[in-house]
Design a protein around this motif. Structure first.
Motif, PDB file in Angstrom:
ATOM      1  N   PRO A 142       0.826  -1.211   0.000  1.00  0.00           N
ATOM      2  CA  PRO A 142       0.000   0.000   0.000  1.00  0.00           C
ATOM      3  C   PRO A 142       0.859   1.260   0.000  1.00  0.00           C
ATOM      4  CG  PRO A 142      -0.893  -1.616   1.522  1.00  0.00           C
ATOM      5  CD  PRO A 142       0.417  -2.159   1.058  1.00  0.00           C
ATOM      6  N   ASP A 512      -6.425  -6.356   3.911  1.00  0.00           N
ATOM      7  CA  ASP A 512      -5.442  -5.313   3.634  1.00  0.00           C
ATOM      8  C   ASP A 512      -5.660  -4.093   4.517  1.00  0.00           C
ATOM      9  OD1 ASP A 512      -4.521  -7.059   1.752  1.00  0.00           O
ATOM     10  OD2 ASP A 512      -5.133  -5.879   0.013  1.00  0.00           O
ATOM     11  N   SER A 513      -6.915  -3.722   4.745  1.00  0.00           N
ATOM     12  CA  SER A 513      -7.199  -2.551   5.583  1.00  0.00           C
ATOM     13  C   SER A 513      -6.778  -2.789   7.026  1.00  0.00           C
ATOM     14  CB  SER A 513      -8.699  -2.215   5.520  1.00  0.00           C
ATOM     15  OG  SER A 513      -9.084  -1.841   4.205  1.00  0.00           O
ATOM     16  N   ARG A 516      -2.933  -2.663   7.104  1.00  0.00           N
ATOM     17  CA  ARG A 516      -2.478  -1.277   6.915  1.00  0.00           C
ATOM     18  C   ARG A 516      -2.648  -0.473   8.202  1.00  0.00           C
ATOM     19  NH1 ARG A 516      -5.930   1.208   4.189  1.00  0.00           N
ATOM     20  NH2 ARG A 516      -4.754   3.163   4.060  1.00  0.00           N
TER      21      ARG A 516
END
Length: 532
Positions: A142, A512-513, A516
């Protein structure tokens, strides 16, 4: 692991997309069965030993390594820098010689608050972390993570650019990769044993200096030296597949120096080699069942049509493998290789790592089963082995065997033990069980005795560690993530309900969130968080 689809550790690498039409996560030496915290050993006992933390103070003999200066130079793709770091070959005798380790980084691209270095490792053992950084992590992570962290990779000792373990040349590796892993008689069993002995002896002859010093514990200690010379008070780390074992080992040795750590596609350090191999065999069967259900929904499935059960699909594939065992087919290879059972099985196993390769596998199977053309399956197998068009192999499989055979005592000590275990492996996977059982024999003839044993990793006092598990992961079964998260005193389990090997960066916005947010703010996902 082995240089064939025998598994005892895994790889999760996103670096070979040029050779495949979709991302492929390859494995390297795993095979196992299930376990929870307090895992069983092969003798049926319980693993009570936990990895002990090292003293907080750095020994004076190691001070020159911890205070060295890295000399960075531009390298590879634009924006990357490379350097060479020294570590003691033998941590018990720091003055007895060094090992030179290759390091690469890409400096943080943003203007916000810097968060230090983020070390990444794609797995293996044997996968090149530098290749991973330069081909994927350096641009594929990211953007906000790359903006705040210097992205860093180090090839572990014995791997790729870091004094690689060397064994067989390309021609002999070709022969080794084609060894029959479903021996039908005493002659074929003897040939398999000879192949394993030859591989082991070659590694001993070409890499004698290194073979006693490529353990995961030593690689984890190298990571702490790198942390220090980069100027980071704590280690921030994302490890995939075998990289989770490496990261967890670091946490066990240096719990007070753990920063933000993500272990994706987790391994269970409390398992012995045989149990591990049996577990992974079951994991590949789970993945194959998912592939089979998907395959028959497509008109181009060569293994069945709508209404065909996964068991029937498996039976058709087994029949195809038996046919290749007796009569290999042309594969369009300039070096004259044909597609036999061993290479075909490797090709199918390679495609189990990511559902993105399932269409490619259907096409390759169709060409082989209906057109007598094995080129597609051979390409999948070559990608697994990291063999290029010129017949050269990377040192992936060689380093893989060297690390695995040092980390744990062998799964089997001779062919008689494999034969006794065959029913259990074939029950775990009717399709792959026999191949993976015989592949587990590779460490029996290793020239160096194992220095490691199964153990729990608790890392008492470490900051929160995020452990990621995928429910239908073929190479690192979900139960391993459950076990590791329970062992770690600060483990926080993050579950992806889906297919494929590892979860971060593979299409799940939810996963992914969560990762992150953890890497950027230090906030781990809530307990029991599940994504799909």
């Amino acid at each position: 692991m082995h240089t064939r689809p025998s598994l005892r550790r895994t790889r999760g690498i996103r670096t070979r997309t040029a050779r495949l039409t979709a991302t492929l996560f390859t494995a390297a030496a795993l095979l196992l069965s299930a376990c929870s915290a307090g895992s069983s050993t092969s003798a049926g006992g319980t693993v009570d030993a936990a990895l002990a933390a090292l003293p907080r103070a750095t020994p004076s003999a190691l001070s020159p390594y911890y205070t060295q200066t890295l000399h960075w130079r531009a390298c590879g793709v634009s924006g990357f820098q490379c350097a060479t770091m020294k570590a003691p070959l033998d941590y018990a005798r720091p003055g007895a010689g060094d090992v030179r380790l290759a390091v690469a980084r890409k400096k943080a691209a943003g203007k916000g608050r810097p968060l230090g270095s983020l070390l990444v490792n794609p797995g293996g053992p044997g996968g090149s972390a530098i290749a991973y950084l330069q081909s994927y992590a350096g641009a594929g992570y990211p953007a906000d993570v790359r903006a705040h962290y210097d992205m860093v990779a180090m090839d572990p000792r014995g791997v790729a650019r870091s004094e690689p373990v060397e064994c067989l040349d390309g021609r002999r590796m070709d022969a080794y990769a084609q060894t029959d892993l479903t021996p039908d008689n005493a002659k074929e069993r003897a040939a398999l044993v000879t192949a394993d002995r030859t591989f082991a002896e070659s590694c001993g002859a070409h890499s004698a200096r290194l073979l006693r010093h490529v353990s995961t514990v030593e690689a984890a200690r190298d990571m702490d030296i790198l942390r220090a010379v980069l100027g980071d008070p704590k280690l921030n780390y994302v490890g995939a597949s075998y990289g989770t074992f490496l990261g967890a080992t670091y946490a066990g040795l240096f719990p007070g120096r753990v920063g933000r750590m993500v272990l994706d596609g987790a391994m269970d350090p409390a398992l012995d080699a045989r149990r591990m191999n049996l577990d992974q065999t079951a994991g590949f069967e789970t993945a194959f069942q998912a592939f089979a259900k998907d395959c028959v929904r497509h008109a181009d499935c060569p293994l069945g049509t709508a209404g065909t059960t996964p068991a029937q699909v498996g039976g058709h594939l087994e029949a195809f493998f038996r046919k290749l065992d007796a009569h290999p087919i042309p594969a369009g290879d300039p070096d004259g290789r044909k597609l036999g059972e061993a290479l075909a099985t490797t090709g199918v196993i390679a495609a189990m790592y990511d559902q993105g390769t399932w269409q490619q596998l259907r096409e390759a199977l169709t060409s082989a089963m209906k057109g007598n053309d094995g080129a597609g399956l051979l390409a999948l197998s070559d990608s697994y082995y990291e063999r290029d068009a010129g017949g050269h192999y990377s040192n992936l499989m060689m380093a893989n065997a060297a690390v695995n055979c040092l980390d744990l005592p062998p799964a089997f000590t001779g062919p008689e033990q494999v034969e006794q275990a065959l029913p259990a492996f074939e029950k775990a996977s009717p399709v792959f069980g026999e191949v993976l059982a015989w592949s587990s024999l590779n460490c029996a003839y290793w020239p160096v005795k194992a220095t490691g044993e199964p153990h729990r990793i608790e890392a008492q006092g470490a900051a929160p560690i995020v452990v990621v598990g995928t429910t239908r992961d073929p190479a690192t079964p979900y139960r391993w993530a459950l076990s590791l998260a329970r062992q770690l005193s600060s483990g926080r389990l993050l579950t992806y309900a889906g297919d494929g090997h590892t979860a971060f960066g593979r299409g799940s916005t939810c996963i992914d969130s969560a990762i992150r947010a953890y890497l950027l703010r230090g906030t781990p996902p809530p307990a029991g968080k599940r994504c799909s």
